[in-house]
Design an enzyme around this catalytic site. Structure first.
Site, PDB file in Angstrom:
ATOM      1  N   ALA A  83     -21.924  27.639 -63.825  1.00  0.00           N
ATOM      2  CA  ALA A  83     -21.951  26.281 -63.273  1.00  0.00           C
ATOM      3  C   ALA A  83     -23.251  25.562 -63.616  1.00  0.00           C
ATOM      4  O   ALA A  83     -23.258  24.344 -63.831  1.00  0.00           O
ATOM      5  CB  ALA A  83     -21.754  26.329 -61.763  1.00  0.00           C
TER       6      ALA A  83
ATOM      7  N   CYS B  22      -4.946  28.435 -38.773  1.00  0.00           N
ATOM      8  CA  CYS B  22      -4.638  27.021 -38.583  1.00  0.00           C
ATOM      9  C   CYS B  22      -5.683  26.411 -37.663  1.00  0.00           C
ATOM     10  O   CYS B  22      -6.079  27.017 -36.676  1.00  0.00           O
ATOM     11  CB  CYS B  22      -3.219  26.788 -38.078  1.00  0.00           C
TER      12      CYS B  22
END
Length: 557
Positions: free
Chosen positions: A243, A410
């Site tokens: 990167a 969730c």
């Protein structure tokens, strides 16, 4: 001399309803510890490394064996103490007390540096627990997918009128945390180009369908992104590269991603970030022979990458730090404006934290995916109006491959977590589920972390570095009867930059568990609402009043 942290054995959690310990309250941490080291879950299981550079589940293999043996014989009124991955004591407590209390990587603030920690680590006196590695509730890359999805969706709302179709996200890192990014981007409707230096990690994400394609060519990666965005497709590609080299090259070429971030393991300069010009093999070898040289080269490379991210930001491209402390590393290398672009929490996530909404997760100790399907349905039944959550569950069912024990995450908050936990416990009690469920969360949550460069960055009242809050969270979860509670230092952003706590509670179907679940899954997110209300956030103040919290110095009640 043999390495006490290396063993070629394969560890997998037991499945089914047969106990290996004296009760489900000790079977649960036993299975989740072993699940953390499942080869389908952990990054380097033979070295006890679960994710995040050197985030381990136990200090040595001997310690792992002793933890397992102790959990198998632990009585219902005893508590095991684990100090940086080492089982140091068993004490008589009571039935509603936690069965395990864990403290990982904690150092007195003046000594809380990587150099000092690495000295202790080398002597076998410490272990880096990351967040969910040493607290035995890592569920693979899924554990961060929804949080990343929520972040990308909110970025789409803020910058692109809620529509990421035809847009693409540039990021770096496909490890245990970063590996969630390509899938989260696709779920949010965007394309993703993810740069990863270690090809084995990219291959792992390909196998588990977290990324769609792989290439060694930047030109090919950009061509694919161009093809997909023009067609309105949401797909992802892993580019094998560094990167710190790819980002500046994209700036030089004038390439304009629609969102830029990074999730390399920059929090750990020795084990988490490949210096410019180095091969992965050279990097791995020098981690042992010259760690200070590695850190120096890595930090210099991080500065180069952050400068490229600043270039994107200054060109008007939404750019965020995704919580790996890379801006801090660049700042320490002399890049004075490293913090010009924000972190993801203040930019996109804090309003959720104000309502105690965060990464609620559970795992099926039975090992049967059908148990997760049934709990998914129960969540929809109990939260019928949360269509965004229903959409997430549908996408998760379709796209997410389970790693190790079947699990689900969730994001839900105060007022909903305890309802779901009690419903799951009832499902265990009446035989709908084949075995108990464990409920936990990431330490990245609204009331459980102090991290001035991540979760508590730019707090309204300037209390970014106040770490009383995660300590209170751990104490309250212990008093409330969580099955195991953990208190860590340095997760996510590295030594000296965070303190954080975790909890897990077992739904074993008993009425006693109902009482513990009701307390823990109310109190835990309530500390997050309290923390943000104390900082003066109107959303948190309103939610605290709505939920009837008693906060004497905050609400005057």
């Amino acid at each position: 001399m043999s390495n006490p942290r290396h063993n070629e054995r394969e560890v997998r959690s037991p499945r089914g309803d047969e106990l290996n310990a004296k009760s489900w309250l000790t079977e649960a941490p036993l299975r989740m510890l072993m699940n953390n080291l499942d080869p389908d879950v952990a990054e380097r299981p033979h070295e006890l490394v679960v994710y995040g550079g050197i985030g381990r589940a136990a200090r040595t293999w001997d310690d792992f064996d002793k933890i397992v043996a102790t959990l198998k014989t632990l009585n219902e009124d005893e508590t095991l103490l684990v100090q940086s991955g080492k089982p140091v004591g068993v004490f008589r407590t009571h039935k509603d007390a936690p069965r395990v209390l864990i403290a990982n990587s904690n150092l007195v603030p003046h000594w809380a540096t990587w150099d000092h920690f690495n000295e202790l680590d080398k002597k076998g006196l410490a272990m880096y627990g990351q967040m969910t590695a040493g607290s035995w509730i890592y569920i693979g890359a899924q554990g961060i997918v929804q949080g990343t999805y929520e972040t990308f969706v909110e970025a789409g709302r803020q910058h692109y009128d809620g529509n990421l179709k035809g847009k693409w996200i540039l990021t770096g890192g496909l490890g245990g945390m970063g590996g969630a990014q390509p899938l989260a981007a696709v779920m949010a409707g965007a394309c993703c180009l993810a740069v990863e230096c270690d090809e084995t990690r990219a291959d792992f994400r390909l196998r588990t369908r977290y990324v769609d394609e792989k290439t060694h060519s930047l030109d090919e990666a950009l061509a694919k992104i161009d093809e997909w965005t023009k067609a309105g497709e949401a797909k992802s590609i892993a580019l094998i590269g560094n990167a710190a080299e790819i980002y500046p090259e994209l700036v030089k070429r004038g390439v304009r991603p629609d969102i830029v971030t990074d999730q390399t393991s920059a929090h750990d300069p020795v084990h988490g970030y490949l210096p410019i010009g180095w091969t992965v093999a050279e990097w791995r070898a020098k981690q042992e022979s010259d760690p200070k040289g590695v850190a120096k080269a890595a930090r210099a490379s991080m500065k180069v990458q952050v400068q490229a991210m600043l270039d994107f930001w200054n060109a008007g491209i939404p750019t965020v730090d995704y919580g790996n402390n890379i801006r801090q590393m660049a700042l320490e290398e002399g890049l004075e404006n490293a913090f010009d672009f924000p972190g993801f929490v203040p930019a996109y996530i804090r309003p959720l934290f104000c309502r105690g909404v965060g990464p609620f997760r559970w795992a099926a100790l039975s090992g049967d995916p059908e148990d997760i399907a049934k709990t998914d349905a129960k969540v929809k039944e109990l939260l019928p109006d949360n269509k965004h959550l229903h959409n997430w569950l549908d996408m998760a069912k379709e796209r997410i491959e389970f790693q190790g024990l079947p699990a689900r995450i969730c994001w839900v908050g105060l007022g909903d977590r305890h309802r779901l936990g009690l419903a799951f416990n009832e499902m265990v009690r009446n035989g709908e589920l084949k075995a108990p469920i464990v409920i936990g969360r990431d330490h990245l949550d609204s009331g459980s972390v102090a991290s001035p460069n991540r979760e508590t960055e730019a707090m309204k009242d300037g209390s970014d570095a106040v770490s009383d809050w995660p300590l209170l969270n751990a104490l309250l979860n212990t008093a409330s009867g969580a099955t195991w509670v953990s208190l860590h230092h340095g997760g996510g952003v590295g030594m000296g930059f965070s303190q954080h706590s975790g909890m897990v509670i077992c739904c074993d179907g008993t009425e006693d568990a109902d009482q513990r679940i009701g307390r823990v899954l109310w109190n835990d997110p309530a500390t997050g609402v309290m923390r943000h209300a104390d900082a003066g956030y109107d959303i948190a103040l309103d939610w605290a009043k709505q939920q009837g919290l008693r906060l004497p110095a905050i609400l005057g009640n």
